[in-house]
Every structure is written in structure tokens, then in C-alpha cells.
Design a protein around this motif. Structure first.
Motif, PDB file in Angstrom:
ATOM      1  N   VAL A  81       0.866  -1.180   0.000  1.00 54.80           N
ATOM      2  CA  VAL A  81       0.000   0.000   0.000  1.00 54.80           C
ATOM      3  C   VAL A  81       0.904   1.232   0.000  1.00 54.80           C
ATOM      4  CG1 VAL A  81      -1.812   1.248   1.221  1.00 54.80           C
ATOM      5  CG2 VAL A  81      -1.772  -1.264   1.259  1.00 54.80           C
ATOM      6  N   ALA A  82       0.678   2.142  -0.938  1.00 57.93           N
ATOM      7  CA  ALA A  82       1.545   3.311  -1.096  1.00 57.93           C
ATOM      8  C   ALA A  82       0.736   4.588  -0.989  1.00 57.93           C
ATOM      9  CB  ALA A  82       2.256   3.267  -2.453  1.00 57.93           C
ATOM     10  N   ASP A  83       1.325   5.602  -0.335  1.00 57.76           N
ATOM     11  CA  ASP A  83       0.635   6.883  -0.292  1.00 57.76           C
ATOM     12  C   ASP A  83       0.717   7.592  -1.648  1.00 57.76           C
ATOM     13  OD1 ASP A  83       3.354   7.459  -0.073  1.00 57.76           O
ATOM     14  OD2 ASP A  83       3.146   8.798   1.653  1.00 57.76           O
ATOM     15  N   MET A  84       1.803   7.388  -2.384  1.00 51.81           N
ATOM     16  CA  MET A  84       1.972   7.930  -3.735  1.00 51.81           C
ATOM     17  C   MET A  84       2.490   6.793  -4.604  1.00 51.81           C
ATOM     18  SD  MET A  84       1.128  11.186  -3.734  1.00 51.81           S
ATOM     19  CE  MET A  84       1.989  12.047  -5.056  1.00 51.81           C
ATOM     20  N   VAL A  85       1.599   6.143  -5.349  1.00 52.56           N
ATOM     21  CA  VAL A  85       1.934   4.894  -6.033  1.00 52.56           C
ATOM     22  C   VAL A  85       3.086   5.052  -7.019  1.00 52.56           C
ATOM     23  CG1 VAL A  85       1.082   3.153  -7.648  1.00 52.56           C
ATOM     24  CG2 VAL A  85      -0.343   3.870  -5.726  1.00 52.56           C
ATOM     25  N   GLU A  86       3.014   6.050  -7.888  1.00 52.99           N
ATOM     26  CA  GLU A  86       4.041   6.194  -8.913  1.00 52.99           C
ATOM     27  C   GLU A  86       5.401   6.517  -8.308  1.00 52.99           C
ATOM     28  OE1 GLU A  86       3.885   5.599 -12.235  1.00 52.99           O
ATOM     29  OE2 GLU A  86       1.964   4.715 -11.685  1.00 52.99           O
ATOM     30  N   GLU A  87       5.428   7.392  -7.320  1.00 53.60           N
ATOM     31  CA  GLU A  87       6.697   7.757  -6.703  1.00 53.60           C
ATOM     32  C   GLU A  87       7.290   6.594  -5.926  1.00 53.60           C
ATOM     33  OE1 GLU A  87       6.893  11.472  -4.670  1.00 53.60           O
ATOM     34  OE2 GLU A  87       5.519  12.439  -6.061  1.00 53.60           O
ATOM     35  N   VAL A  88       6.463   5.853  -5.207  1.00 50.56           N
ATOM     36  CA  VAL A  88       6.956   4.678  -4.491  1.00 50.56           C
ATOM     37  C   VAL A  88       7.524   3.663  -5.476  1.00 50.56           C
ATOM     38  CG1 VAL A  88       6.222   2.634  -3.202  1.00 50.56           C
ATOM     39  CG2 VAL A  88       5.534   4.907  -2.428  1.00 50.56           C
ATOM     40  N   ALA A  89       6.813   3.428  -6.560  1.00 48.83           N
ATOM     41  CA  ALA A  89       7.220   2.393  -7.512  1.00 48.83           C
ATOM     42  C   ALA A  89       8.504   2.727  -8.251  1.00 48.83           C
ATOM     43  CB  ALA A  89       6.094   2.149  -8.515  1.00 48.83           C
TER      44      ALA A  89
ATOM     45  N   VAL B 208       6.191   7.920   0.975  1.00 45.13           N
ATOM     46  CA  VAL B 208       7.165   8.941   0.558  1.00 45.13           C
ATOM     47  C   VAL B 208       6.695  10.336   0.951  1.00 45.13           C
ATOM     48  CG1 VAL B 208       8.106   7.591  -1.360  1.00 45.13           C
ATOM     49  CG2 VAL B 208       6.136   9.098  -1.761  1.00 45.13           C
ATOM     50  N   GLY B 209       5.486  10.432   1.486  1.00 45.82           N
ATOM     51  CA  GLY B 209       4.915  11.736   1.822  1.00 45.82           C
ATOM     52  C   GLY B 209       4.114  12.287   0.659  1.00 45.82           C
ATOM     53  N   ALA B 210       3.095  13.073   0.964  1.00 47.52           N
ATOM     54  CA  ALA B 210       2.215  13.583  -0.078  1.00 47.52           C
ATOM     55  C   ALA B 210       1.596  14.904   0.356  1.00 47.52           C
ATOM     56  CB  ALA B 210       1.099  12.569  -0.373  1.00 47.52           C
ATOM     57  N   ALA B 211       1.253  15.724  -0.628  1.00 45.97           N
ATOM     58  CA  ALA B 211       0.673  17.030  -0.343  1.00 45.97           C
ATOM     59  C   ALA B 211      -0.642  16.915   0.419  1.00 45.97           C
ATOM     60  CB  ALA B 211       0.464  17.799  -1.645  1.00 45.97           C
ATOM     61  N   ILE B 212      -1.434  15.891   0.126  1.00 48.92           N
ATOM     62  CA  ILE B 212      -2.712  15.740   0.816  1.00 48.92           C
ATOM     63  C   ILE B 212      -2.499  15.590   2.318  1.00 48.92           C
ATOM     64  CG2 ILE B 212      -2.834  13.222   0.523  1.00 48.92           C
ATOM     65  CD1 ILE B 212      -5.868  13.566   0.077  1.00 48.92           C
ATOM     66  N   GLN B 213      -1.397  14.953   2.721  1.00 49.71           N
ATOM     67  CA  GLN B 213      -1.068  14.801   4.138  1.00 49.71           C
ATOM     68  C   GLN B 213      -0.692  16.150   4.754  1.00 49.71           C
ATOM     69  OE1 GLN B 213       2.095  11.903   4.158  1.00 49.71           O
ATOM     70  NE2 GLN B 213       0.933  10.495   2.867  1.00 49.71           N
ATOM     71  N   ASP B 214       0.194  16.881   4.060  1.00 50.59           N
ATOM     72  CA  ASP B 214       0.611  18.195   4.553  1.00 50.59           C
ATOM     73  C   ASP B 214      -0.572  19.127   4.722  1.00 50.59           C
ATOM     74  OD1 ASP B 214       3.544  17.911   4.621  1.00 50.59           O
ATOM     75  OD2 ASP B 214       3.373  17.715   2.460  1.00 50.59           O
ATOM     76  N   LEU B 215      -1.441  19.169   3.712  1.00 50.08           N
ATOM     77  CA  LEU B 215      -2.536  20.135   3.730  1.00 50.08           C
ATOM     78  C   LEU B 215      -3.622  19.748   4.729  1.00 50.08           C
ATOM     79  CD1 LEU B 215      -2.838  21.011  -0.074  1.00 50.08           C
ATOM     80  CD2 LEU B 215      -1.412  22.047   1.708  1.00 50.08           C
ATOM     81  N   ALA B 216      -3.875  18.448   4.873  1.00 47.19           N
ATOM     82  CA  ALA B 216      -4.866  18.021   5.865  1.00 47.19           C
ATOM     83  C   ALA B 216      -4.427  18.403   7.268  1.00 47.19           C
ATOM     84  CB  ALA B 216      -5.087  16.511   5.765  1.00 47.19           C
ATOM     85  N   VAL B 217      -3.171  18.142   7.598  1.00 47.19           N
ATOM     86  CA  VAL B 217      -2.672  18.445   8.945  1.00 47.19           C
ATOM     87  C   VAL B 217      -2.467  19.945   9.129  1.00 47.19           C
ATOM     88  CG1 VAL B 217      -0.713  18.124  10.508  1.00 47.19           C
ATOM     89  CG2 VAL B 217      -1.674  16.168   9.276  1.00 47.19           C
ATOM     90  N   ALA B 218      -1.959  20.627   8.103  1.00 51.29           N
ATOM     91  CA  ALA B 218      -1.763  22.079   8.209  1.00 51.29           C
ATOM     92  C   ALA B 218      -3.098  22.791   8.396  1.00 51.29           C
ATOM     93  CB  ALA B 218      -1.046  22.602   6.962  1.00 51.29           C
ATOM     94  N   SER B 219      -4.119  22.374   7.662  1.00 56.92           N
ATOM     95  CA  SER B 219      -5.447  22.985   7.799  1.00 56.92           C
ATOM     96  C   SER B 219      -6.005  22.763   9.200  1.00 56.92           C
ATOM     97  CB  SER B 219      -6.411  22.393   6.767  1.00 56.92           C
ATOM     98  OG  SER B 219      -5.986  22.678   5.458  1.00 56.92           O
TER      99      SER B 219
END
Length: 330
Positions: A239-247, A293-304
């Protein structure tokens, strides 16, 4: 004219809450979002310098934002900035230091994934590593549900002891062991939160047992390693938070590919698992790997979340900021 909220790293930490963060991430990952809302990260490079930018439009389009990371390999220093915009008015609602957001959102997302993928509601845990990421990941798990026995291993005994002491102050009981194999021997959940100095894998596939869930966060660039190819091969589901980047962009998966390990067919997105599009674990004996690998959706959800809680708590300061009308004729 409106007021933009400015938050320091201390303000962000004061506003943060683990349970609320895991819930916010679950809501974000469970909602529908198009690929264009979260494009691949960009990287500007100079001589020993780089600027990485992650951008996104959150599900529901109420928040637009980004995270910028400026780093110097020469100075061995980095700074993080997160701007948030109102998706309706385009007001710059907040500017915040993003240093702590990065670690907090990674751990909270890992807890969200682990809670969905683990067999037990109170898993026994092996923590490989004793630094900041290891501490935040274990705390995220402790604040998101019950835990079984927790064992920690890192190469230096003093670091392990410091980890156990820091966790004890937070009410989390941890025992230290003197090898990774000893930590993993009876674990249901393995948290890999450390890389070796020479980038050799710290988690071996030979150590895996049926039913295990592994969280791997330490290999996010092509030159970084955390898992050996056998660990990738033995995983029934990745299970990947960012499939293409992980792969394609992580050292573990690049090494696995070079070793002839075929993993694309068993690679799924965290959003599909959280939304229910994919069942996640489908059998008790499966070995499940969550790779981040980290993702913008994570940053923005927590930052908001932090911005909202900071306003309520009266944290931070404000500055006036104008709104510039868009001339449709231009």
C-alpha cells in the motif's frame, strides 16, 4: 484586505492533536480526488541546493495549498513553508512553518494505514530506529488506539534508552532489545524508521512472518534503502501513499526491480484502501507493506487542522494581506 494567520513551529506543535490529525487524514483519503488535484512534486536544483514543492487542491476544494522545502547540502540545513488559501475567496488564510508538520503528518498517516491493515486492534510493535520519526510514529499509534507489547532496536544502547525514557514520559511502555531480529520476533506491526549510514537495508525479508504489517518510511529517494528485495517479494500487498513515486523513485523498489522482483500487480494506493475501493488485507496470513514517501494531501490536511485549532486557541499572529482582482480580459 484580510488578515493572514502566521504560525511558528511552536504554534503548530501547540495546535496539533494526534487523534484529530488521524481523523482528518482519514476523511481526506476517503474522499474522491482527481489526479490533477495532487500533481507530482517538483524539484528545482542548484549547486548543492534544492527546492522541493508539493501542491494540492483538497477534496471539496475548500483549501488550496503547498509545502515548500528549501535545502542546502553544503550547509546541511533546510527550511519548510506552508501557505494555505481559501478555495472560494482565494484569500491567503495562513502561512506556517512546516518543519514539524512534515514529521507529524507522516506519523499520523502511518497510524491511519496501520490501524486499517493490522490484524489486531492492539498490535504488538517492533520499532526499528529511535530518532524523531520513530518517536512520532509510536506516539501516533498510541494516540490512535490500544497497543500490545512494544520493543525497540537501534544500534546504540544509549539511543534506545533515551527512546524508552521519552516514551515513558508520554505514558508509553517500551522495552529495548539488542537486535532487530529480537524486536521483530513476535511483532505484529513493524515500524521501520531508520536507515543505516551506508544505506544498506535495515529490515530483511527473511525476518517476516505471515500476518505481519510493515510500515516503511525511510526510503523516499533513489539512493536511500530500508528494505531488502526479499521483503518486497514476500509482501502480499504493498500500500503506497503515492503509487508512482513509491514504484519508480524509491531505492527499495528500484533495487527490488533490479533483482527481478515483480511488484506492480500488488501495489495499491492508500486512498483506495481508506475509501473502500480496495479491501486492503483480505486474509489473516498476508504480509502487508505500507510504504510512504509523503504527499501534499497529508501536509494540507494536517496544516489545515493546525490552522483551525490555532485560531480557536488564539495562537500565532496576523498580518494584513490584499486580494488582487483577476482581470478576465487579460
Amino acid at each position: 484586505m484580510h488578515n493572514t494567520l502566521l504560525l511558528s513551529d511552536a504554534d503548530v506543535r501547540a495546535a496539533f492533536d494526534w487523534g484529530a490529525a488521524v481523523a482528518a487524514l482519514g476523511q481526506a483519503y476517503g474522499a474522491a480526488a482527481g489526479e490533477a488535484q495532487f500533481p507530482p512534486r517538483s524539484m528545482a536544483r542548484g549547486d548543492g541546493l534544492w527546492l522541493r514543492t508539493l501542491t494540492g487542491v483538497m477534496p471539496g476544494q475548500k483549501v488550496i495549498g503547498a509545502k515548500m522545502i528549501a535545502a542546502s547540502m553544503t550547509a546541511r540545513a533546510a527550511s519548510y513553508l506552508i501557505p494555505l488559501f481559501d478555495g472560494e475567496t482565494m484569500e491567503l488564510t495562513a502561512l506556517m512553518d512546516g518543519a514539524s508538520v512534515t514529521g507529524l503528518r507522516t506519523a499520523a498517516t502511518s497510524a491511519l494505514a496501520a490501524r486499517r491493515l493490522c490484524l489486531s486492534p492492539a498490535p504488538s510493535i517492533a520499532v526499528i530506529g529511535s530518532g524523531f520519526e520513530a518517536r512520532t510514529h509510536l506516539e501516533a499509534m498510541a494516540r490512535s488506539g490500544p497497543l500490545g507489547e512494544v520493543l525497540v532496536y537501534s544500534p546504540r544502547e544509549t539511543s534506545r534508552a533515551a527512546f524508552c525514557g521519552a516514551m515513558a514520559e508520554k505514558g508509553i511502555v517500551v522495552k529495548q532489545v539488542d537486535s532487530a531480529q529480537a524486536a521483530i520476533a513476535n511483532a505484529e506491526l513493524v515500524i521501520c524508521a531508520a536507515r543505516s549510514r551506508d544505506e544498506s537495508p535495515t529490515m530483511m525479508g527473511a525476518w517476516l512472518r505471515p500476518g505481519m504489517t510493515v510500515v516503511s518510511i525511510g526510503s523516499t529517494l533513489p539512493e536511500q534503502r530500508e528494505l531488502d528485495p526479499e521483503a518486497i517479494a514476500r509482501a502480499d500487498l504493498i500500500v503506497a501513499d503515492m503509487v508512482e513515486e513509491v514504484a519508480h523513485d524509491t531505492g527499495d523498489m528500484i533495487a527490488a526491480d533490479e533483482a527481478g522482483v515483480k511488484f506492480i500487480a500488488k501495489l495499491v494506493s492508500l486512498s483506495d484502501v481508506i475509501s473502500g475501493t480496495h479491501p486492503g488485507r483480505s486474509a489473516p496470513d498476508q504480509v502487508i507493506l505500507y510504504k510512504s514517501v509523503g504527499a501534499a494531501i497529508q501536509d494540507l490536511a494536517v496544516a489545515s487542522l493546525c490552522a483551525e485549532r490555532a485560531r480557536v486557541a488564539g495562537l500565532g499572529t496576523t498580518i494584513p494581506a490584499p486580494i488582487i482582482p483577476v482581470n478576465k480580459g487579460k
